[in-house]
Design a protein around this motif. Sequence first.
Motif, PDB file in Angstrom:
ATOM      1  N   LEU A  84       0.884  -1.104  -0.024  1.00 39.67           N
ATOM      2  CA  LEU A  84      -0.068  -0.179  -0.105  1.00 39.67           C
ATOM      3  C   LEU A  84       0.880   1.146   0.225  1.00 39.67           C
ATOM      4  CD1 LEU A  84      -3.006   1.078   0.355  1.00 39.67           C
ATOM      5  CD2 LEU A  84      -2.402   1.169   2.828  1.00 39.67           C
ATOM      6  N   GLY A  85       0.559   2.113  -0.747  1.00 39.15           N
ATOM      7  CA  GLY A  85       1.507   3.269  -1.003  1.00 39.15           C
ATOM      8  C   GLY A  85       1.170   4.367  -2.181  1.00 39.15           C
ATOM      9  N   PHE A  86       2.448   4.905  -2.670  1.00 38.50           N
ATOM     10  CA  PHE A  86       2.416   5.872  -3.714  1.00 38.50           C
ATOM     11  C   PHE A  86       2.844   5.433  -5.043  1.00 38.50           C
ATOM     12  CE2 PHE A  86       2.051   8.003   0.173  1.00 38.50           C
ATOM     13  CZ  PHE A  86       0.903   8.635   0.148  1.00 38.50           C
ATOM     14  N   GLU A  87       2.325   5.665  -6.274  1.00 37.35           N
ATOM     15  CA  GLU A  87       3.122   4.977  -7.423  1.00 37.35           C
ATOM     16  C   GLU A  87       3.348   6.366  -8.200  1.00 37.35           C
ATOM     17  OE1 GLU A  87       2.095   2.205 -11.201  1.00 37.35           O
ATOM     18  OE2 GLU A  87       0.360   3.443 -10.643  1.00 37.35           O
ATOM     19  N   TYR A  88       4.241   6.387  -8.827  1.00 34.74           N
ATOM     20  CA  TYR A  88       5.065   7.555  -9.522  1.00 34.74           C
ATOM     21  C   TYR A  88       4.851   6.979 -10.983  1.00 34.74           C
ATOM     22  CZ  TYR A  88       7.976  10.796 -11.820  1.00 34.74           C
ATOM     23  OH  TYR A  88       8.740  12.027 -12.799  1.00 34.74           O
ATOM     24  N   LYS A  89       4.212   7.545 -11.875  1.00 32.19           N
ATOM     25  CA  LYS A  89       4.131   6.962 -13.281  1.00 32.19           C
ATOM     26  C   LYS A  89       3.945   8.267 -14.320  1.00 32.19           C
ATOM     27  CE  LYS A  89       1.729   3.575 -15.966  1.00 32.19           C
ATOM     28  NZ  LYS A  89       0.793   2.879 -16.161  1.00 32.19           N
ATOM     29  N   PRO A  90       5.216   8.944 -14.741  1.00 28.06           N
ATOM     30  CA  PRO A  90       5.160   9.771 -15.542  1.00 28.06           C
ATOM     31  C   PRO A  90       4.902   9.720 -17.040  1.00 28.06           C
ATOM     32  CG  PRO A  90       7.570   9.123 -15.304  1.00 28.06           C
ATOM     33  CD  PRO A  90       6.501   8.053 -14.558  1.00 28.06           C
ATOM     34  N   ASN A  91       4.927   8.427 -17.402  1.00 32.90           N
ATOM     35  CA  ASN A  91       4.562   7.968 -18.769  1.00 32.90           C
ATOM     36  C   ASN A  91       4.050   6.739 -18.867  1.00 32.90           C
ATOM     37  OD1 ASN A  91       7.256   6.692 -18.984  1.00 32.90           O
ATOM     38  ND2 ASN A  91       8.032   8.631 -19.371  1.00 32.90           N
ATOM     39  N   ASP A  92       3.997   6.106 -20.016  1.00 34.99           N
ATOM     40  CA  ASP A  92       3.401   4.628 -20.250  1.00 34.99           C
ATOM     41  C   ASP A  92       4.571   3.835 -19.943  1.00 34.99           C
ATOM     42  OD1 ASP A  92       0.758   5.481 -20.488  1.00 34.99           O
ATOM     43  OD2 ASP A  92       1.062   5.630 -22.785  1.00 34.99           O
ATOM     44  N   GLU A  93       5.830   4.334 -20.247  1.00 33.01           N
ATOM     45  CA  GLU A  93       7.012   3.325 -20.294  1.00 33.01           C
ATOM     46  C   GLU A  93       7.619   3.038 -18.822  1.00 33.01           C
ATOM     47  OE1 GLU A  93       9.854   5.592 -22.372  1.00 33.01           O
ATOM     48  OE2 GLU A  93       9.222   5.153 -24.435  1.00 33.01           O
ATOM     49  N   PHE A  94       7.488   3.914 -17.866  1.00 34.87           N
ATOM     50  CA  PHE A  94       8.051   3.852 -16.523  1.00 34.87           C
ATOM     51  C   PHE A  94       6.987   3.905 -15.463  1.00 34.87           C
ATOM     52  CE2 PHE A  94      10.301   5.669 -12.753  1.00 34.87           C
ATOM     53  CZ  PHE A  94      11.038   4.542 -12.610  1.00 34.87           C
ATOM     54  N   SER A  95       7.100   3.106 -14.372  1.00 37.13           N
ATOM     55  CA  SER A  95       6.488   3.334 -13.276  1.00 37.13           C
ATOM     56  C   SER A  95       7.064   2.889 -11.846  1.00 37.13           C
ATOM     57  CB  SER A  95       4.945   2.286 -13.361  1.00 37.13           C
ATOM     58  OG  SER A  95       5.323   0.949 -12.919  1.00 37.13           O
ATOM     59  N   LEU A  96       6.910   3.533 -10.769  1.00 40.33           N
ATOM     60  CA  LEU A  96       7.766   3.308  -9.433  1.00 40.33           C
ATOM     61  C   LEU A  96       6.699   3.240  -8.453  1.00 40.33           C
ATOM     62  CD1 LEU A  96      10.571   3.019  -7.952  1.00 40.33           C
ATOM     63  CD2 LEU A  96      10.327   5.633  -7.593  1.00 40.33           C
ATOM     64  N   ARG A  97       6.585   2.003  -7.734  1.00 43.04           N
ATOM     65  CA  ARG A  97       5.768   1.890  -6.650  1.00 43.04           C
ATOM     66  C   ARG A  97       6.512   2.100  -5.267  1.00 43.04           C
ATOM     67  NH1 ARG A  97       2.691  -3.744  -7.886  1.00 43.04           N
ATOM     68  NH2 ARG A  97       2.386  -3.257 -10.071  1.00 43.04           N
ATOM     69  N   ILE A  98       6.061   2.836  -4.576  1.00 42.37           N
ATOM     70  CA  ILE A  98       6.733   3.039  -3.313  1.00 42.37           C
ATOM     71  C   ILE A  98       5.866   2.667  -2.206  1.00 42.37           C
ATOM     72  CG2 ILE A  98       8.017   4.793  -1.704  1.00 42.37           C
ATOM     73  CD1 ILE A  98       8.366   6.599  -4.241  1.00 42.37           C
ATOM     74  N   SER A  99       6.364   1.747  -1.336  1.00 38.83           N
ATOM     75  CA  SER A  99       5.332   1.133  -0.344  1.00 38.83           C
ATOM     76  C   SER A  99       5.875   1.157   1.128  1.00 38.83           C
ATOM     77  CB  SER A  99       4.425  -0.094  -0.658  1.00 38.83           C
ATOM     78  OG  SER A  99       3.725  -0.576   0.028  1.00 38.83           O
ATOM     79  N   PRO A 100       5.281   2.106   1.943  1.00 35.23           N
ATOM     80  CA  PRO A 100       6.151   1.782   3.337  1.00 35.23           C
ATOM     81  C   PRO A 100       5.302   0.961   4.119  1.00 35.23           C
ATOM     82  CG  PRO A 100       4.577   3.823   3.073  1.00 35.23           C
ATOM     83  CD  PRO A 100       4.765   3.246   1.608  1.00 35.23           C
ATOM     84  N   LEU A 101       4.201   0.285   3.747  1.00 33.66           N
ATOM     85  CA  LEU A 101       3.525  -0.804   4.003  1.00 33.66           C
ATOM     86  C   LEU A 101       3.403  -1.885   3.432  1.00 33.66           C
ATOM     87  CD1 LEU A 101       2.092  -1.797   6.831  1.00 33.66           C
ATOM     88  CD2 LEU A 101       0.085  -0.786   6.053  1.00 33.66           C
ATOM     89  N   ALA A 102       4.142  -3.045   3.363  1.00 33.58           N
ATOM     90  CA  ALA A 102       4.129  -3.981   2.562  1.00 33.58           C
ATOM     91  C   ALA A 102       4.473  -5.376   3.274  1.00 33.58           C
ATOM     92  CB  ALA A 102       5.348  -4.021   1.450  1.00 33.58           C
ATOM     93  N   PRO A 103       3.453  -6.170   3.867  1.00 38.65           N
ATOM     94  CA  PRO A 103       3.312  -7.220   4.635  1.00 38.65           C
ATOM     95  C   PRO A 103       3.689  -8.400   3.460  1.00 38.65           C
ATOM     96  CG  PRO A 103       1.494  -6.322   5.305  1.00 38.65           C
ATOM     97  CD  PRO A 103       1.875  -5.462   4.245  1.00 38.65           C
ATOM     98  N   ARG A 104       4.399  -9.266   3.986  1.00 35.54           N
ATOM     99  CA  ARG A 104       5.019 -10.487   2.901  1.00 35.54           C
ATOM    100  C   ARG A 104       4.818 -11.830   3.714  1.00 35.54           C
ATOM    101  NH1 ARG A 104      10.968 -11.217   0.190  1.00 35.54           N
ATOM    102  NH2 ARG A 104      11.487 -11.547   2.202  1.00 35.54           N
ATOM    103  N   TRP A 105       4.246 -12.808   2.964  1.00 30.84           N
ATOM    104  CA  TRP A 105       4.120 -14.192   3.460  1.00 30.84           C
ATOM    105  C   TRP A 105       5.170 -15.024   2.593  1.00 30.84           C
ATOM    106  CZ3 TRP A 105       0.598 -10.665   3.236  1.00 30.84           C
ATOM    107  CH2 TRP A 105      -0.237 -10.509   4.425  1.00 30.84           C
ATOM    108  N   THR A 106       6.202 -15.705   3.432  1.00 34.92           N
ATOM    109  CA  THR A 106       7.039 -16.736   2.603  1.00 34.92           C
ATOM    110  C   THR A 106       6.414 -18.251   2.911  1.00 34.92           C
ATOM    111  OG1 THR A 106       8.868 -15.276   2.948  1.00 34.92           O
ATOM    112  CG2 THR A 106       9.432 -17.358   2.346  1.00 34.92           C
ATOM    113  N   PHE A 107       6.278 -19.082   1.949  1.00 39.84           N
ATOM    114  CA  PHE A 107       5.902 -20.248   1.973  1.00 39.84           C
ATOM    115  C   PHE A 107       6.796 -21.315   1.823  1.00 39.84           C
ATOM    116  CE2 PHE A 107       2.301 -17.346   0.588  1.00 39.84           C
ATOM    117  CZ  PHE A 107       1.204 -17.695   1.343  1.00 39.84           C
TER     118      PHE A 107
END
Length: 297
Positions: free
Chosen positions: A157-180
């Motif tokens: 959950l966070g913010f996404e920077y997408k200046p154009n259709d080629e590039f995107s950057l997701r920044i998530s300070p809250l990111a729970p992960r489950w390893t199986f």
Amino acid sequence: MKRISTLFLLLFLAGNLIAQTEAELIPADTSYWLKEISGGLNLNQGSFSSNWQGGGVNSIAVGTYLNGRANYAKDKWTWDNTMDFAYGIVKNKDEDGRKSTDRIYLDSKIGYKINDKWNYFFAVNFLSQFAPGYDFGEDEKTLISKFLNPGYLTTSLGFEYKPNDEFSLRISPLAPRWTFVTDTELYTNVENNYGVEVGKKVRTEWLAFNLLADWNKKLSENLTLKMRYQMFANYETLAFDTIDHRLDLGLEAKVSNLINVSLTSLSIYDIDQDDKIQFSQGLALGISFKRGNFPEE
């Protein structure tokens, strides 16, 4: 003359009525979806005569991949879905077949536009492999991975920077992960058990930071560069050497409508797997297809 004018008036009104009726019968495009699926098959083969003096071994390698995406956009809302499957095997003379690539990657992201370049987002990401993987010794092979061993499910959950259709950057300070690791006996072959406590099947990391960068660049009419970088950091165990990194790179050249050449590489640093950087690369020539309604870049 009056009859002719009346006739033209009736024809004009009839034409307008028919056109209006046809327009009403044709439904407006309200799907708001862009969809695409692509795939391919790669084959590499080498053979040598019994008296070949340059050295070498007969071999054959087969690889296949299937990619898909389905994106929805309406007003300020977006929903982007990505599927990335790949599997390959290589067989050398007098040896068992071995995997050359094996990847399951699924990603789904809901976004809400803040402005032209920034979005709020929530995403779910899954990563694993299809088939068993082995560590090959001189006389035997040892199982070290298989489906859901390991598997990674990450929510962010966070913010996404997408200046154009080629590039995107997701920044998530809250990111729970489950390893199986569903095989509770795998630790006998993999000492650190991919970070999962021995005897358990799941490790949960609630407090974590996640970053994901995607760059798809069309370098020329027939040459495309794809890059995906992922970073995961657990706040509770945060140190420089405990941050996970994964970098996927792909360069694809289209020879014709069906034939393509691709160069791919994968770099992983995950201390729960190994304390050194893992690296793999592949070069392939094969056939490919693509179908969808995404506009040409």
